[in-house]
Design a protein around this motif. Structure first.
Motif, PDB file in Angstrom:
ATOM      1  N   LEU A   1       0.834  -1.211   0.000  1.00  0.00           N
ATOM      2  CA  LEU A   1       0.000   0.000   0.000  1.00  0.00           C
ATOM      3  C   LEU A   1       0.863   1.254   0.000  1.00  0.00           C
ATOM      4  O   LEU A   1       0.595   2.215  -0.731  1.00  0.00           O
ATOM      5  CB  LEU A   1      -0.918   0.011   1.227  1.00  0.00           C
ATOM      6  N   PHE A   2       1.919   1.258   0.820  1.00  0.00           N
ATOM      7  CA  PHE A   2       2.761   2.439   0.930  1.00  0.00           C
ATOM      8  C   PHE A   2       3.594   2.666  -0.333  1.00  0.00           C
ATOM      9  O   PHE A   2       3.954   3.790  -0.654  1.00  0.00           O
ATOM     10  CB  PHE A   2       3.670   2.337   2.154  1.00  0.00           C
ATOM     11  N   VAL A   3       3.921   1.602  -1.047  1.00  0.00           N
ATOM     12  CA  VAL A   3       4.654   1.748  -2.308  1.00  0.00           C
ATOM     13  C   VAL A   3       3.793   2.476  -3.338  1.00  0.00           C
ATOM     14  O   VAL A   3       4.287   3.314  -4.100  1.00  0.00           O
ATOM     15  CB  VAL A   3       5.099   0.369  -2.835  1.00  0.00           C
ATOM     16  N   PHE A   4       2.492   2.183  -3.350  1.00  0.00           N
ATOM     17  CA  PHE A   4       1.589   2.808  -4.303  1.00  0.00           C
ATOM     18  C   PHE A   4       1.060   4.160  -3.805  1.00  0.00           C
ATOM     19  O   PHE A   4       0.146   4.728  -4.407  1.00  0.00           O
ATOM     20  CB  PHE A   4       0.407   1.876  -4.600  1.00  0.00           C
ATOM     21  N   LYS A   5       1.622   4.644  -2.702  1.00  0.00           N
ATOM     22  CA  LYS A   5       1.347   5.974  -2.167  1.00  0.00           C
ATOM     23  C   LYS A   5      -0.088   6.113  -1.632  1.00  0.00           C
ATOM     24  O   LYS A   5      -1.066   5.912  -2.357  1.00  0.00           O
ATOM     25  CB  LYS A   5       1.586   7.070  -3.226  1.00  0.00           C
ATOM     26  N   VAL A   6      -0.185   6.438  -0.354  1.00  0.00           N
ATOM     27  CA  VAL A   6      -1.464   6.720   0.289  1.00  0.00           C
ATOM     28  C   VAL A   6      -1.305   7.997   1.104  1.00  0.00           C
ATOM     29  O   VAL A   6      -0.192   8.381   1.474  1.00  0.00           O
ATOM     30  CB  VAL A   6      -1.911   5.556   1.211  1.00  0.00           C
ATOM     31  N   LYS A   7      -2.404   8.646   1.400  1.00  0.00           N
ATOM     32  CA  LYS A   7      -2.350   9.874   2.182  1.00  0.00           C
ATOM     33  C   LYS A   7      -1.932   9.563   3.622  1.00  0.00           C
ATOM     34  O   LYS A   7      -2.420   8.619   4.215  1.00  0.00           O
ATOM     35  CB  LYS A   7      -3.717  10.559   2.168  1.00  0.00           C
TER      36      LYS A   7
ATOM     37  N   GLU B   1       0.989   8.564   4.664  1.00  0.00           N
ATOM     38  CA  GLU B   1       1.777   7.337   4.766  1.00  0.00           C
ATOM     39  C   GLU B   1       2.900   7.456   5.799  1.00  0.00           C
ATOM     40  O   GLU B   1       3.229   6.487   6.478  1.00  0.00           O
ATOM     41  CB  GLU B   1       2.353   6.954   3.409  1.00  0.00           C
ATOM     42  N   SER B   2       3.497   8.644   5.960  1.00  0.00           N
ATOM     43  CA  SER B   2       4.575   8.813   6.944  1.00  0.00           C
ATOM     44  C   SER B   2       4.067   8.566   8.356  1.00  0.00           C
ATOM     45  O   SER B   2       4.733   7.927   9.172  1.00  0.00           O
ATOM     46  CB  SER B   2       5.166  10.218   6.838  1.00  0.00           C
ATOM     47  N   PHE B   3       2.853   9.074   8.638  1.00  0.00           N
ATOM     48  CA  PHE B   3       2.260   8.870   9.958  1.00  0.00           C
ATOM     49  C   PHE B   3       1.983   7.388  10.200  1.00  0.00           C
ATOM     50  O   PHE B   3       2.302   6.854  11.272  1.00  0.00           O
ATOM     51  CB  PHE B   3       0.961   9.674  10.064  1.00  0.00           C
ATOM     52  N   PHE B   4       1.422   6.717   9.210  1.00  0.00           N
ATOM     53  CA  PHE B   4       1.090   5.298   9.369  1.00  0.00           C
ATOM     54  C   PHE B   4       2.347   4.432   9.474  1.00  0.00           C
ATOM     55  O   PHE B   4       2.380   3.459  10.220  1.00  0.00           O
ATOM     56  CB  PHE B   4       0.211   4.826   8.209  1.00  0.00           C
ATOM     57  N   LYS B   5       3.389   4.785   8.723  1.00  0.00           N
ATOM     58  CA  LYS B   5       4.650   4.044   8.832  1.00  0.00           C
ATOM     59  C   LYS B   5       5.214   4.134  10.243  1.00  0.00           C
ATOM     60  O   LYS B   5       5.616   3.125  10.840  1.00  0.00           O
ATOM     61  CB  LYS B   5       5.672   4.597   7.835  1.00  0.00           C
ATOM     62  N   ALA B   6       5.259   5.348  10.772  1.00  0.00           N
ATOM     63  CA  ALA B   6       5.800   5.549  12.124  1.00  0.00           C
ATOM     64  C   ALA B   6       4.946   4.842  13.165  1.00  0.00           C
ATOM     65  O   ALA B   6       5.469   4.236  14.108  1.00  0.00           O
ATOM     66  CB  ALA B   6       5.874   7.050  12.431  1.00  0.00           C
ATOM     67  N   THR B   7       3.622   4.904  12.987  1.00  0.00           N
ATOM     68  CA  THR B   7       2.710   4.261  13.940  1.00  0.00           C
ATOM     69  C   THR B   7       2.880   2.751  13.945  1.00  0.00           C
ATOM     70  O   THR B   7       2.886   2.125  15.013  1.00  0.00           O
ATOM     71  CB  THR B   7       1.253   4.618  13.589  1.00  0.00           C
ATOM     72  N   MET B   8       3.053   2.167  12.785  1.00  0.00           N
ATOM     73  CA  MET B   8       3.175   0.709  12.708  1.00  0.00           C
ATOM     74  C   MET B   8       4.554   0.224  13.151  1.00  0.00           C
ATOM     75  O   MET B   8       4.684  -0.887  13.670  1.00  0.00           O
ATOM     76  CB  MET B   8       2.894   0.240  11.276  1.00  0.00           C
ATOM     77  N   PHE B   9       5.584   1.043  12.943  1.00  0.00           N
ATOM     78  CA  PHE B   9       6.931   0.631  13.341  1.00  0.00           C
ATOM     79  C   PHE B   9       7.189   0.866  14.827  1.00  0.00           C
ATOM     80  O   PHE B   9       8.060   0.214  15.416  1.00  0.00           O
ATOM     81  CB  PHE B   9       7.970   1.395  12.515  1.00  0.00           C
ATOM     82  N   PHE B  10       6.423   1.762  15.453  1.00  0.00           N
ATOM     83  CA  PHE B  10       6.655   2.126  16.853  1.00  0.00           C
ATOM     84  C   PHE B  10       6.618   0.936  17.819  1.00  0.00           C
ATOM     85  O   PHE B  10       7.455   0.861  18.728  1.00  0.00           O
ATOM     86  CB  PHE B  10       5.641   3.189  17.288  1.00  0.00           C
ATOM     87  N   PRO B  11       5.680  -0.026  17.691  1.00  0.00           N
ATOM     88  CA  PRO B  11       5.673  -1.158  18.636  1.00  0.00           C
ATOM     89  C   PRO B  11       6.984  -1.929  18.687  1.00  0.00           C
ATOM     90  O   PRO B  11       7.355  -2.455  19.739  1.00  0.00           O
ATOM     91  CB  PRO B  11       4.530  -2.042  18.126  1.00  0.00           C
TER      92      PRO B  11
ATOM     93  N   GLY C   1       5.344  -4.244  12.058  1.00  0.00           N
ATOM     94  CA  GLY C   1       5.963  -3.010  11.574  1.00  0.00           C
ATOM     95  C   GLY C   1       7.398  -3.214  11.137  1.00  0.00           C
ATOM     96  O   GLY C   1       7.838  -2.646  10.130  1.00  0.00           O
ATOM     97  N   GLN C   2       8.142  -4.039  11.862  1.00  0.00           N
ATOM     98  CA  GLN C   2       9.533  -4.303  11.494  1.00  0.00           C
ATOM     99  C   GLN C   2       9.610  -4.995  10.130  1.00  0.00           C
ATOM    100  O   GLN C   2      10.396  -4.597   9.257  1.00  0.00           O
ATOM    101  CB  GLN C   2      10.204  -5.169  12.555  1.00  0.00           C
ATOM    102  N   ASN C   3       8.797  -6.031   9.941  1.00  0.00           N
ATOM    103  CA  ASN C   3       8.787  -6.736   8.660  1.00  0.00           C
ATOM    104  C   ASN C   3       8.307  -5.834   7.532  1.00  0.00           C
ATOM    105  O   ASN C   3       8.798  -5.925   6.400  1.00  0.00           O
ATOM    106  CB  ASN C   3       7.911  -7.983   8.741  1.00  0.00           C
ATOM    107  N   MET C   4       7.359  -4.956   7.854  1.00  0.00           N
ATOM    108  CA  MET C   4       6.847  -4.031   6.845  1.00  0.00           C
ATOM    109  C   MET C   4       7.958  -3.120   6.334  1.00  0.00           C
ATOM    110  O   MET C   4       8.092  -2.876   5.130  1.00  0.00           O
ATOM    111  CB  MET C   4       5.710  -3.192   7.432  1.00  0.00           C
ATOM    112  N   VAL C   5       8.788  -2.611   7.256  1.00  0.00           N
ATOM    113  CA  VAL C   5       9.891  -1.726   6.864  1.00  0.00           C
ATOM    114  C   VAL C   5      10.902  -2.474   5.992  1.00  0.00           C
ATOM    115  O   VAL C   5      11.422  -1.925   5.010  1.00  0.00           O
ATOM    116  CB  VAL C   5      10.568  -1.143   8.121  1.00  0.00           C
TER     117      VAL C   5
END
Length: 332
Positions: A108-114, A116-126, A186-190
């Protein structure tokens, strides 16, 4: 008479020692001494001692009794030890779900979403939170009448109809697996996202011009390009599932059927002082992890091998078969 050319080539010890080649080797050797000493002191020597301890009936302090392979036999005979390995299947299933979610969100983030920086940080935070802290968070999250039960009651569920998330043995292991999925997705997503960003964006544009939708772009462009990362993450996740420790240890302390292999090993070593048996458990687990890792690599090698850079594995096999038939016909 001595040859003048030979005499000119001879160097004194000082000149030889100060030569660039010798200085380079000395520098490399000097920098390697400290890491090698640390590795030897804190890895190889302790491992050798653990192998030695696995053949004794012993405590941390006190006499030792040689028992041979009795500790290894007990690992497979005792239901509380070998049976705990079956709990790894829950965490393996969770690892597959975790990787699927990570791959989905990364795409989803590769294809660009509104946002995305916030969602990336939120998912990687745990992943940045200490595992012990995560355990305490979910210990209160699953507690009867606490966060999760309160949220479900807000949607109209009766408290009496809500199961005991940590006491009901039908679901408590799934509750603990969800903790690991929440932390490591989140780690695997990154990792997936980093691999996907290395793919040439012109391929997406060319595929769009040819009428390919997002699913087709993922299937025929992204997935083949990051195949090695997918396999690596799957191998690491499934191997790590065999050594799950923090969620069951912190949240339930291994009670009510949630004691994984590592939790049982920790209990035997530190609470029951059965150091020899715990050492044998560690050796058995190491062997199992090696076998599982090798099996996974062989599986993915033969299941997803491309054959060559230009042809599929099936095409390479078909060509070899045709070549053999042609040789037979030529001989006939």
């Amino acid at each position: 008479m001595s040859n003048p050319a030979t005499a000119a080539q001879k160097k004194s010890f000082g000149e030889w020692f100060r030569s660039r080649k010798v200085q380079k080797r000395l520098l490399i050797g000097t920098f390697m001494i400290v890491p090698l000493l640390l590795l030897l002191t804190f890895t190889y020597i302790p491992f050798a001692k653990m192998v030695q301890f696995s053949f004794y009936d012993m405590k941390y302090i006190g006499p030792r009794t040689w028992v041979g392979i009795k500790n290894y036999v007990d690992v497979f005979k005792r239901s509380d030890i070998f049976g705990s390995l079956l709990l790894s299947l829950y965490y393996m299933a969770g690892a597959v779900i975790q990787l699927a979610l990570a791959l989905f969100f990364a795409t989803l983030f590769v294809f660009k979403v509104k946002g995305e920086s916030f969602f990336k940080a939120t998912m990687f935070f745990p992943y940045l939170i200490c595992g012990i802290a995560v355990g305490f968070i979910f210990k209160f999250f699953y507690q009867r009448g606490m966060v999760l039960d309160t949220i479900l009651q807000m949607f109209g569920m009766n408290l009496n109809n809500i199961p005991f998330w940590l006491k009901d043995q039908k679901i408590n292991n799934w509750s603990l697996v969800a903790t690991s999925v929440w932390r490591y997705t989140g780690q695997n997503m990154v990792l997936f996202l980093g691999a996907m960003m290395s793919v040439d964006t012109d391929l997406y544009e060319a595929a769009s011009l040819d009428g390919a939708n997002k699913w087709q772009q993922f299937k025929y462009i992204i997935l083949p390009s990051i195949k090695s990362i997918v396999v690596l993450n799957l191998v690491l996740s499934i191997s790590g599932s065999l050594s799950a420790f923090e969620p069951p240890y912190v949240i339930t302390n291994g009670r009510m059927g949630t004691g994984t292999y590592f939790v049982i090993m920790n209990r035997l070593a530190h609470e029951n002082q059965k150091v020899g048996l715990a050492s044998a458990m560690a050796i058995v687990l190491l062997v199992i992890i090696i076998i599982v890792t090798v099996a996974q690599k062989l599986f993915f090698k033969y299941a997803f091998d491309d054959g060559s850079s230009d042809e599929s594995k099936a095409a390479v096999k078909a060509k070899k078969k045709a070549a053999k038939l042609a040789k037979k016909e030529a001989r006939a």
